[in-house]
Write a protein that holds these residues in place. Sequence first.
Motif, PDB file in Angstrom:
ATOM      1  N   ALA A 133      -1.024  13.223 -13.284  1.00  0.00           N
ATOM      2  CA  ALA A 133      -0.002  14.218 -13.664  1.00  0.00           C
ATOM      3  C   ALA A 133       0.251  15.141 -12.477  1.00  0.00           C
ATOM      4  CB  ALA A 133      -0.497  15.023 -14.859  1.00  0.00           C
ATOM      5  N   GLN A 134       1.481  15.596 -12.332  1.00  0.00           N
ATOM      6  CA  GLN A 134       1.808  16.474 -11.207  1.00  0.00           C
ATOM      7  C   GLN A 134       2.499  17.737 -11.699  1.00  0.00           C
ATOM      8  OE1 GLN A 134       0.922  16.137  -8.023  1.00  0.00           O
ATOM      9  NE2 GLN A 134      -0.220  14.281  -8.556  1.00  0.00           N
ATOM     10  N   LYS A 135       2.171  18.846 -11.047  1.00  0.00           N
ATOM     11  CA  LYS A 135       2.683  20.143 -11.530  1.00  0.00           C
ATOM     12  C   LYS A 135       3.935  20.588 -10.791  1.00  0.00           C
ATOM     13  CE  LYS A 135      -0.869  22.040 -14.177  1.00  0.00           C
ATOM     14  NZ  LYS A 135      -2.265  21.956 -14.070  1.00  0.00           N
ATOM     15  N   SER A 136       4.260  19.932  -9.645  1.00  0.00           N
ATOM     16  CA  SER A 136       5.492  20.335  -8.942  1.00  0.00           C
ATOM     17  C   SER A 136       6.233  19.078  -8.509  1.00  0.00           C
ATOM     18  CB  SER A 136       5.154  21.189  -7.719  1.00  0.00           C
ATOM     19  OG  SER A 136       4.694  20.347  -6.669  1.00  0.00           O
ATOM     20  N   ARG A 137       7.556  19.214  -8.356  1.00  0.00           N
ATOM     21  CA  ARG A 137       8.380  18.072  -7.941  1.00  0.00           C
ATOM     22  C   ARG A 137       7.933  17.572  -6.578  1.00  0.00           C
ATOM     23  NH1 ARG A 137      11.498  15.690 -11.597  1.00  0.00           N
ATOM     24  NH2 ARG A 137      11.516  17.142 -13.303  1.00  0.00           N
ATOM     25  N   TRP A 138       7.557  18.485  -5.706  1.00  0.00           N
ATOM     26  CA  TRP A 138       7.162  18.123  -4.342  1.00  0.00           C
ATOM     27  C   TRP A 138       5.897  17.249  -4.374  1.00  0.00           C
ATOM     28  CZ3 TRP A 138       8.725  17.181   0.221  1.00  0.00           C
ATOM     29  CH2 TRP A 138       7.854  17.192   1.311  1.00  0.00           C
ATOM     30  N   SER A 139       4.852  17.704  -5.116  1.00  0.00           N
ATOM     31  CA  SER A 139       3.614  16.916  -5.148  1.00  0.00           C
ATOM     32  C   SER A 139       3.859  15.585  -5.861  1.00  0.00           C
ATOM     33  CB  SER A 139       2.481  17.693  -5.812  1.00  0.00           C
ATOM     34  OG  SER A 139       2.782  17.928  -7.159  1.00  0.00           O
ATOM     35  N   TRP A 140       4.808  15.577  -6.805  1.00  0.00           N
ATOM     36  CA  TRP A 140       5.145  14.331  -7.502  1.00  0.00           C
ATOM     37  C   TRP A 140       5.738  13.320  -6.506  1.00  0.00           C
ATOM     38  CZ3 TRP A 140      10.190  12.999 -10.248  1.00  0.00           C
ATOM     39  CH2 TRP A 140      10.041  11.840 -11.025  1.00  0.00           C
ATOM     40  N   LEU A 141       6.634  13.843  -5.651  1.00  0.00           N
ATOM     41  CA  LEU A 141       7.292  12.979  -4.653  1.00  0.00           C
ATOM     42  C   LEU A 141       6.244  12.386  -3.702  1.00  0.00           C
ATOM     43  CD1 LEU A 141      10.076  12.097  -3.455  1.00  0.00           C
ATOM     44  CD2 LEU A 141       9.828  14.039  -1.897  1.00  0.00           C
ATOM     45  N   ILE A 142       5.373  13.262  -3.177  1.00  0.00           N
ATOM     46  CA  ILE A 142       4.356  12.807  -2.209  1.00  0.00           C
ATOM     47  C   ILE A 142       3.405  11.808  -2.883  1.00  0.00           C
ATOM     48  CG2 ILE A 142       2.413  13.571  -0.748  1.00  0.00           C
ATOM     49  CD1 ILE A 142       5.059  14.598   0.286  1.00  0.00           C
ATOM     50  N   THR A 143       2.938  12.167  -4.093  1.00  0.00           N
ATOM     51  CA  THR A 143       1.975  11.301  -4.790  1.00  0.00           C
ATOM     52  C   THR A 143       2.603   9.954  -5.103  1.00  0.00           C
ATOM     53  OG1 THR A 143       1.033  13.262  -5.786  1.00  0.00           O
ATOM     54  CG2 THR A 143       0.423  11.187  -6.791  1.00  0.00           C
ATOM     55  N   SER A 144       3.856   9.958  -5.561  1.00  0.00           N
ATOM     56  CA  SER A 144       4.446   8.667  -5.922  1.00  0.00           C
ATOM     57  C   SER A 144       4.661   7.807  -4.682  1.00  0.00           C
ATOM     58  CB  SER A 144       5.724   8.817  -6.743  1.00  0.00           C
ATOM     59  OG  SER A 144       6.498   9.854  -6.256  1.00  0.00           O
ATOM     60  N   MET A 145       5.009   8.425  -3.553  1.00  0.00           N
ATOM     61  CA  MET A 145       5.169   7.621  -2.327  1.00  0.00           C
ATOM     62  C   MET A 145       3.816   7.029  -1.915  1.00  0.00           C
ATOM     63  SD  MET A 145       8.089   9.662  -0.106  1.00  0.00           S
ATOM     64  CE  MET A 145       6.929  10.266   0.982  1.00  0.00           C
ATOM     65  N   GLY A 146       2.794   7.859  -1.967  1.00  0.00           N
ATOM     66  CA  GLY A 146       1.450   7.387  -1.594  1.00  0.00           C
ATOM     67  C   GLY A 146       0.980   6.251  -2.488  1.00  0.00           C
ATOM     68  N   LEU A 147       1.198   6.418  -3.790  1.00  0.00           N
ATOM     69  CA  LEU A 147       0.700   5.389  -4.718  1.00  0.00           C
ATOM     70  C   LEU A 147       1.544   4.118  -4.658  1.00  0.00           C
ATOM     71  CD1 LEU A 147      -0.397   7.658  -7.690  1.00  0.00           C
ATOM     72  CD2 LEU A 147      -1.871   6.346  -6.142  1.00  0.00           C
ATOM     73  N   LYS A 148       2.829   4.255  -4.322  1.00  0.00           N
ATOM     74  CA  LYS A 148       3.658   3.050  -4.111  1.00  0.00           C
ATOM     75  C   LYS A 148       3.112   2.278  -2.907  1.00  0.00           C
ATOM     76  CE  LYS A 148       7.459   3.311  -6.905  1.00  0.00           C
ATOM     77  NZ  LYS A 148       7.845   2.268  -7.815  1.00  0.00           N
ATOM     78  N   LEU A 149       2.755   3.014  -1.866  1.00  0.00           N
ATOM     79  CA  LEU A 149       2.189   2.372  -0.671  1.00  0.00           C
ATOM     80  C   LEU A 149       0.860   1.704  -1.037  1.00  0.00           C
ATOM     81  CD1 LEU A 149       2.034   1.872   2.420  1.00  0.00           C
ATOM     82  CD2 LEU A 149       0.969   4.129   2.634  1.00  0.00           C
ATOM     83  N   TYR A 150       0.046   2.411  -1.818  1.00  0.00           N
ATOM     84  CA  TYR A 150      -1.252   1.884  -2.263  1.00  0.00           C
ATOM     85  C   TYR A 150      -1.048   0.550  -2.994  1.00  0.00           C
ATOM     86  CZ  TYR A 150      -5.889   2.127  -4.569  1.00  0.00           C
ATOM     87  OH  TYR A 150      -7.165   1.881  -5.017  1.00  0.00           O
ATOM     88  N   GLY A 151      -0.079   0.534  -3.912  1.00  0.00           N
ATOM     89  CA  GLY A 151       0.212  -0.694  -4.660  1.00  0.00           C
ATOM     90  C   GLY A 151       0.675  -1.797  -3.733  1.00  0.00           C
ATOM     91  N   ALA A 152       1.547  -1.442  -2.760  1.00  0.00           N
ATOM     92  CA  ALA A 152       2.103  -2.458  -1.854  1.00  0.00           C
ATOM     93  C   ALA A 152       1.007  -3.021  -0.949  1.00  0.00           C
ATOM     94  CB  ALA A 152       3.214  -1.845  -1.023  1.00  0.00           C
ATOM     95  N   MET A 153       0.032  -2.181  -0.577  1.00  0.00           N
ATOM     96  CA  MET A 153      -1.019  -2.643   0.341  1.00  0.00           C
ATOM     97  C   MET A 153      -1.883  -3.742  -0.270  1.00  0.00           C
ATOM     98  SD  MET A 153      -2.284   0.806   2.204  1.00  0.00           S
ATOM     99  CE  MET A 153      -3.632   0.049   3.090  1.00  0.00           C
ATOM    100  N   ALA A 154      -1.905  -3.807  -1.596  1.00  0.00           N
ATOM    101  CA  ALA A 154      -2.716  -4.851  -2.242  1.00  0.00           C
ATOM    102  C   ALA A 154      -2.029  -6.216  -2.129  1.00  0.00           C
ATOM    103  CB  ALA A 154      -2.952  -4.503  -3.705  1.00  0.00           C
ATOM    104  N   GLY A 155      -0.740  -6.217  -1.792  1.00  0.00           N
ATOM    105  CA  GLY A 155      -0.003  -7.481  -1.614  1.00  0.00           C
ATOM    106  C   GLY A 155      -0.066  -8.339  -2.856  1.00  0.00           C
ATOM    107  N   ARG A 156      -0.393  -9.624  -2.650  1.00  0.00           N
ATOM    108  CA  ARG A 156      -0.385 -10.524  -3.818  1.00  0.00           C
ATOM    109  C   ARG A 156      -1.591 -10.282  -4.727  1.00  0.00           C
ATOM    110  NH1 ARG A 156      -3.952 -14.360  -2.719  1.00  0.00           N
ATOM    111  NH2 ARG A 156      -4.650 -14.354  -0.573  1.00  0.00           N
ATOM    112  N   LEU A 157      -2.535  -9.463  -4.275  1.00  0.00           N
ATOM    113  CA  LEU A 157      -3.674  -9.113  -5.145  1.00  0.00           C
ATOM    114  C   LEU A 157      -3.390  -7.846  -5.951  1.00  0.00           C
ATOM    115  CD1 LEU A 157      -6.654  -9.900  -2.750  1.00  0.00           C
ATOM    116  CD2 LEU A 157      -5.893 -11.238  -4.709  1.00  0.00           C
ATOM    117  N   GLY A 158      -2.134  -7.392  -5.937  1.00  0.00           N
ATOM    118  CA  GLY A 158      -1.750  -6.203  -6.702  1.00  0.00           C
ATOM    119  C   GLY A 158      -1.970  -6.441  -8.197  1.00  0.00           C
TER     120      GLY A 158
END
Length: 526
Positions: free
Chosen positions: A104-129
């Motif tokens: 959960a995020q309390k500000s739009r800014w932290s939401w933006l940063i967190t979602s970008m980071g977690l999208k990258l995290y998901g992408a880094m797993a590649g086919r093992l996502g």
Amino acid sequence: MTRKSLLSWAQDLPQPIADVLVMGGGATGLGVAVQAALEGRQVVLVEARDFAAGTSSRSTKLLHGGVRYLAQGRLALVREALRERGTLLKLAPHLAQPLPFVVAQKSRWSWLITSMGLKLYGAMAGRLGLGTTDLLSAATLRHLMPQLPDAVAGVRYWDGQFEDARLALALARTADTAGAAMRNHTRVTGIKREDEGWRVSLLDTLSGETTIVLSRCVVNATGVWIDALRDQALTAIGQKHNTAPMVRPSQGVHLVVERKTFPLQQAVLVPKTSDGRVLFAVPWLGATLIGTTDTPRDDAPTEPRATAEELRFLFEQTRISLGVTLRSEDVRSIWVGLRPLVNTQPQHVSADVSREHVIQRDAPGFVTITGGKWTTYRAMAQELMQALVDAGDLPSAQRPAQTDQHRLHGYIPDAPVTGLQQAPGLHLLGSDASAVAQLPGHDRLLGLGLTESLVRFSARHEWAVTVEDMLARRWRVLFLDARLAQQLAPRVADILREETGIDPQLDAFLSLSQQYILNNSETPRE
Ligand SMILES: Cc1cc2nc3c(=O)[nH]c(=O)nc-3n(C[C@H](O)[C@H](O)[C@H](O)COP(=O)(O)OP(=O)(O)OC[C@H]3O[C@@H](n4cnc5c(N)ncnc54)[C@H](O)[C@@H]3O)c2cc1C
């Protein structure tokens, strides 16, 4: 698998000198035993207490790349752990499964940063996502987790969950099948260098018997306890010169509450509590697990206790960050583990120290391994065995171990995908479930899914000897509901005694289990 006397066990070892003797039966040592045995080596593993009795049964049970490492830009570390996460989910689907996490995020800014980071995290797993990373509106978040305090939005991402104590057993049984000689309740009490290798003194802590085993190589995988054995080995070769400790223990506390107290369909990650720490709430075996803390320690007791400050932190953050006010009677169990952090930079505070592992070869054939995390045990073991070959301590392997393909004991292709969130049951035994159902007492339920036949099975096939072996690790009753564990203990003791003929140490268990119960006087007040 009747427990042999230490002497006859040692006499039955196939060769007068082993290739590899592993000291310590946690994630690290068991991973090395599997790797070495599958390479065709003669392997012996001895564990002072029980498999995973140290740190390895006290983790948060997450197979993860480390979202925190991503924020620190340590991409190689994250990538390796994500690969290992994917591998383990394939090798032991009954004990390692995907789990959605909500932030959960309390500000739009932290939401933006967190979602970008977690999208990258998901992408880094590649086919093992394991699934897509989704942005959640405030309304969806409220619908999914009504108890969470107000947030402007959230993110859902995927990581892995596993059952640590049973995974340790699956590794022990895999190593055993591959020819390793595995023994719990057997402590290394001395190490000496001889011409042909190392002379290791062993003590059976149940019978008091002692013996000696010779090995070309010795692997010190004793977690937060590595420094004592390393000192002995260095002294034995006349090299002890005030070596700095390799490990710095850091304590982590978990609370377990009933699912109805804190209902969860997915895990929750609080990336930054009010004092900057990470907190998880995870659905686990029908209950909810909340943790953890990160408290540096100078000592390493086998049963560390939660401090008043740690309990205050967990109660307070559960209320502030997760929206659940706990009472002492809600807490079914408290357990504490010690992270073996590598002592690279003693001036740093514990939370900043790397979780990466270290492999230290102090003398020919004597290697210490520590750090890392459960998720990366397989990669650590592979690297350690290669280090022994590179140093000339062992010849190249007779065959490639292919531990990334080798299914672990109990593997079944059709394990229930949410099995680890459900209350404990036979599904946790994978392919062993049918064998349990054929033993006497399969219809006699003791509690929390534990039947008489399961106790018999663990005594016959999983090295269970004491009540603690059974109720802390073969079946997680002590970690899920410590009071219930006390009630079940006398009957479990009777069955174990009948099966093994050995004292199951009931009184010691009853006294230990007191420590897992939160008393009213210890409950933090607001
Ligand atoms: C609170 C907490 C949460 C964690 N959460 C996660 C997580 O979610 N995911 C993750 O991947 N990792 C997690 N970890 C890290 C992970 O649990 C550890 O990295 C891992 O369990 C360490 O395993 P080990 O085998 O090195 O140590 P241990 O499990 O402690 O094993 C060492 C063993 O050596 C034995 N031993 C000691 N002395 C002797 C002797 N003289 N002779 C024979 N045996 C001896 C001990 O009895 C012990 O069983 C967590 C750790 C903690 C503390």
